[in-house]
Structures are given as C-alpha cells and as structure tokens.
Design a protein around this motif. Structure first.
Motif, mmCIF file in Angstrom:
data_model
loop_
_atom_site.group_PDB
_atom_site.id
_atom_site.type_symbol
_atom_site.label_atom_id
_atom_site.label_comp_id
_atom_site.label_asym_id
_atom_site.label_seq_id
_atom_site.Cartn_x
_atom_site.Cartn_y
_atom_site.Cartn_z
ATOM 1 N N LYS A 1 0.840 -1.198 0.000
ATOM 2 C CA LYS A 1 0.000 0.000 0.000
ATOM 3 C C LYS A 1 0.871 1.241 0.000
ATOM 4 N N VAL A 2 0.464 2.219 -0.817
ATOM 5 C CA VAL A 2 1.115 3.527 -0.838
ATOM 6 C C VAL A 2 0.238 4.450 -0.004
ATOM 7 N N TYR A 3 0.784 4.928 1.114
ATOM 8 C CA TYR A 3 0.076 5.874 1.976
ATOM 9 C C TYR A 3 0.549 7.272 1.615
ATOM 10 N N PHE A 4 -0.367 8.248 1.647
ATOM 11 C CA PHE A 4 0.023 9.624 1.324
ATOM 12 C C PHE A 4 -0.886 10.620 2.012
ATOM 13 N N THR A 5 -0.313 11.770 2.332
ATOM 14 C CA THR A 5 -1.100 12.852 2.918
ATOM 15 C C THR A 5 -1.607 13.760 1.809
ATOM 16 N N TYR A 6 -2.663 14.470 2.123
ATOM 17 C CA TYR A 6 -3.163 15.541 1.252
ATOM 18 C C TYR A 6 -2.770 16.863 1.889
ATOM 19 N N TRP A 7 -2.183 17.746 1.097
ATOM 20 C CA TRP A 7 -1.733 19.040 1.593
ATOM 21 C C TRP A 7 -2.911 19.912 2.034
ATOM 22 N N LEU A 8 -4.080 19.705 1.441
ATOM 23 C CA LEU A 8 -5.218 20.593 1.676
ATOM 24 C C LEU A 8 -6.384 19.924 2.401
ATOM 25 N N SER A 9 -6.150 18.844 3.120
ATOM 26 C CA SER A 9 -7.237 18.233 3.885
ATOM 27 C C SER A 9 -6.691 17.385 5.025
ATOM 28 N N ASN A 10 -7.602 16.894 5.824
ATOM 29 C CA ASN A 10 -7.250 16.062 6.980
ATOM 30 C C ASN A 10 -7.428 14.584 6.663
ATOM 31 N N GLU B 1 -6.994 20.004 10.899
ATOM 32 C CA GLU B 1 -5.557 19.757 10.754
ATOM 33 C C GLU B 1 -5.266 19.237 9.356
ATOM 34 N N ASN B 2 -4.560 20.021 8.560
ATOM 35 C CA ASN B 2 -4.198 19.594 7.210
ATOM 36 C C ASN B 2 -2.955 18.724 7.242
ATOM 37 N N GLY B 3 -2.804 17.940 6.178
ATOM 38 C CA GLY B 3 -1.693 17.006 6.085
ATOM 39 C C GLY B 3 -0.360 17.680 5.868
ATOM 40 N N GLY B 4 0.650 17.003 6.248
ATOM 41 C CA GLY B 4 2.011 17.467 6.084
ATOM 42 C C GLY B 4 2.924 16.284 5.845
ATOM 43 N N PRO B 5 4.118 16.338 6.411
ATOM 44 C CA PRO B 5 5.092 15.279 6.172
ATOM 45 C C PRO B 5 4.646 13.964 6.791
ATOM 46 N N MET B 6 5.140 12.883 6.244
ATOM 47 C CA MET B 6 4.821 11.570 6.791
ATOM 48 C C MET B 6 5.956 10.596 6.516
ATOM 49 N N ALA B 7 5.942 9.509 7.275
ATOM 50 C CA ALA B 7 6.896 8.422 7.079
ATOM 51 C C ALA B 7 6.263 7.154 7.641
ATOM 52 N N MET B 8 6.780 6.041 7.219
ATOM 53 C CA MET B 8 6.295 4.755 7.719
ATOM 54 C C MET B 8 7.179 4.296 8.877
ATOM 55 N N ALA B 9 6.526 3.833 9.941
ATOM 56 C CA ALA B 9 7.246 3.276 11.087
ATOM 57 C C ALA B 9 7.598 1.814 10.791
ATOM 58 N N GLY C 1 4.804 -0.697 10.492
ATOM 59 C CA GLY C 1 3.798 -0.531 9.453
ATOM 60 C C GLY C 1 2.804 0.579 9.705
ATOM 61 N N HIS C 2 2.965 1.322 10.790
ATOM 62 C CA HIS C 2 2.085 2.447 11.055
ATOM 63 C C HIS C 2 2.531 3.656 10.229
ATOM 64 N N ALA C 3 1.562 4.413 9.725
ATOM 65 C CA ALA C 3 1.868 5.657 9.014
ATOM 66 C C ALA C 3 1.922 6.782 10.043
ATOM 67 N N VAL C 4 3.014 7.528 10.059
ATOM 68 C CA VAL C 4 3.196 8.621 11.007
ATOM 69 C C VAL C 4 3.102 9.924 10.223
ATOM 70 N N VAL C 5 2.126 10.764 10.598
ATOM 71 C CA VAL C 5 1.817 11.992 9.862
ATOM 72 C C VAL C 5 2.021 13.193 10.769
ATOM 73 N N GLY C 6 2.639 14.230 10.232
ATOM 74 C CA GLY C 6 2.713 15.504 10.931
ATOM 75 C C GLY C 6 1.657 16.434 10.363
ATOM 76 N N THR C 7 0.852 17.040 11.245
ATOM 77 C CA THR C 7 -0.185 17.951 10.759
ATOM 78 C C THR C 7 0.329 19.382 10.800
ATOM 79 N N ARG C 8 -0.339 20.282 10.061
ATOM 80 C CA ARG C 8 0.243 21.586 9.811
ATOM 81 C C ARG C 8 -0.446 22.768 10.492
ATOM 82 N N ASN C 9 -1.482 22.600 11.240
ATOM 83 C CA ASN C 9 -2.126 23.764 11.855
ATOM 84 C C ASN C 9 -1.692 23.883 13.313
ATOM 85 N N ARG C 10 -2.448 23.399 14.265
ATOM 86 C CA ARG C 10 -1.996 23.408 15.657
ATOM 87 C C ARG C 10 -0.726 22.580 15.777
ATOM 88 N N GLY C 11 -0.737 21.467 15.104
ATOM 89 C CA GLY C 11 0.449 20.621 15.064
ATOM 90 C C GLY C 11 0.342 19.384 15.925
#
Length: 173
Positions: free
Chosen positions: A69-78, A99-107, A110-120
């Motif tokens: 599976k390819v996991y990906f964030t959206y820059w303009l949504s949660n 909280e909009n999407g930002g950087p991410m990486a796989m742990a 197998g968990h997807a780790v996402v950084g959000t861009r508003n409050r954070g």
C-alpha cells in the motif's frame, strides 16, 4: 555499482511531484503528484510514469509504502490516502478536523506517522484498527512543514515551522 546515471524521466505537464517512495518488493517508485491530484508510478526499465488520479482533489503531498500500500497525505485536507498496489483501489482515512496534512513516514511496525500543519500533531495511523492516535506538539509554533522521519527504533524525528535551528523527537509508547 557502476556510478552511472541510469535514467531521467520527463514528467507530463501539471504533475508537480512532491515526494517519492520506493516499494521494495516490486522496485516500483511512487510519487505524489500535487497539481495532478494523484500518484505517479515508475516501474524499473520504463521510460515514463503512469499517473493514477486520487479520489480527492486536495493535493497529494508526502508518501510512504508498506505491505503493498502507498500511503500519502493531502496538503489541503485532513485525510490520509492509501492506494492498494495489488487491487488498484484507494481508501481514505480522516484524522482530527482542522488539521491539514504534512510530512509523513512509515514506522517499522507498518504504522503511518503523519505531521499535521495547523496546531500541530503527530498522528499515528494503525492500518489494522484503522485508527489514529494523536500526539500534540508542545510548542507555540507547532505546525509542521516538511521534515519528518521515523528511525529504525521507532523514534519519530521532525522539524517545526517557524522554529529555527531545532529538531524534535517523539518516542512512541
């Protein structure tokens, strides 16, 4: 092995690749294509990429691959998108509203780790339970911009917007 440049691929107009990730099992390279609103796939030996439109027109940004599976964030949504490379289907998972999407990486687990861009937040997605666990970033300028990686021991390292000369780490339970 030889230090020889192997290929340059000219992408179609209006693609704007933001990030790429390797699928180790197949050798395919996957790209998020921001202005195309989809994914790009380069297969070894190919002279072009295949574009695959995503279900939401919200600017795919950062990506990671795990277990087909390819996991990906959206820059303009949660939302976290997931493209199943075996079935060719997309699934989307929503996290914290506002909280909009930002950087991410796989742990490594197998968990997807996402950084959000508003409050954070660092939002950790478990693909088995299909749930997120949020960890608030304890900073006045907490919104993430571009930098996040997960070390082999599972520690999350990340950068902060408007915080210069610093990196942060999160040790997950």
């Amino acid at each position: 092995k030889t230090g020889t440049w192997r290929a340059s691929i000219v992408l179609p107009p209006q693609t704007y690749p933001v990030a790429g990730t390797l699928e180790p099992e197949s050798g395919d390279v996957w790209f998020t294509l921001y202005t195309y609103n989809g994914l790009g796939r380069w297969q070894p030996g190919a002279t072009s990429i295949t574009r695959i439109p995503s279900p939401s027109a919200r600017g795919p940004a950062f990506a990671g691959v795990h277990d087909g599976k390819v996991y990906f964030t959206y820059w303009l949504s949660n939302r976290l998108g997931a493209y199943d490379t075996r079935t060719g289907t997309f699934t989307e998972y929503a996290w914290r509203t506002g909280e909009n999407g930002g950087p991410m990486a796989m742990a490594p687990n197998g968990h997807a780790v996402v950084g959000t861009r508003n409050r954070g937040y660092i939002a950790v997605f478990d693909p088995v339970t299909q749930t997120f666990t949020d960890y608030v970033i304890p900073s006045l300028n907490a919104g993430l911009k571009d930098g996040l990686t997960v070390a082999p021991d599972g520690v999350v390292w990340f950068t902060l917007t408007f915080t210069h000369n610093k990196i942060a780490k999160l040790v997950l339970p």
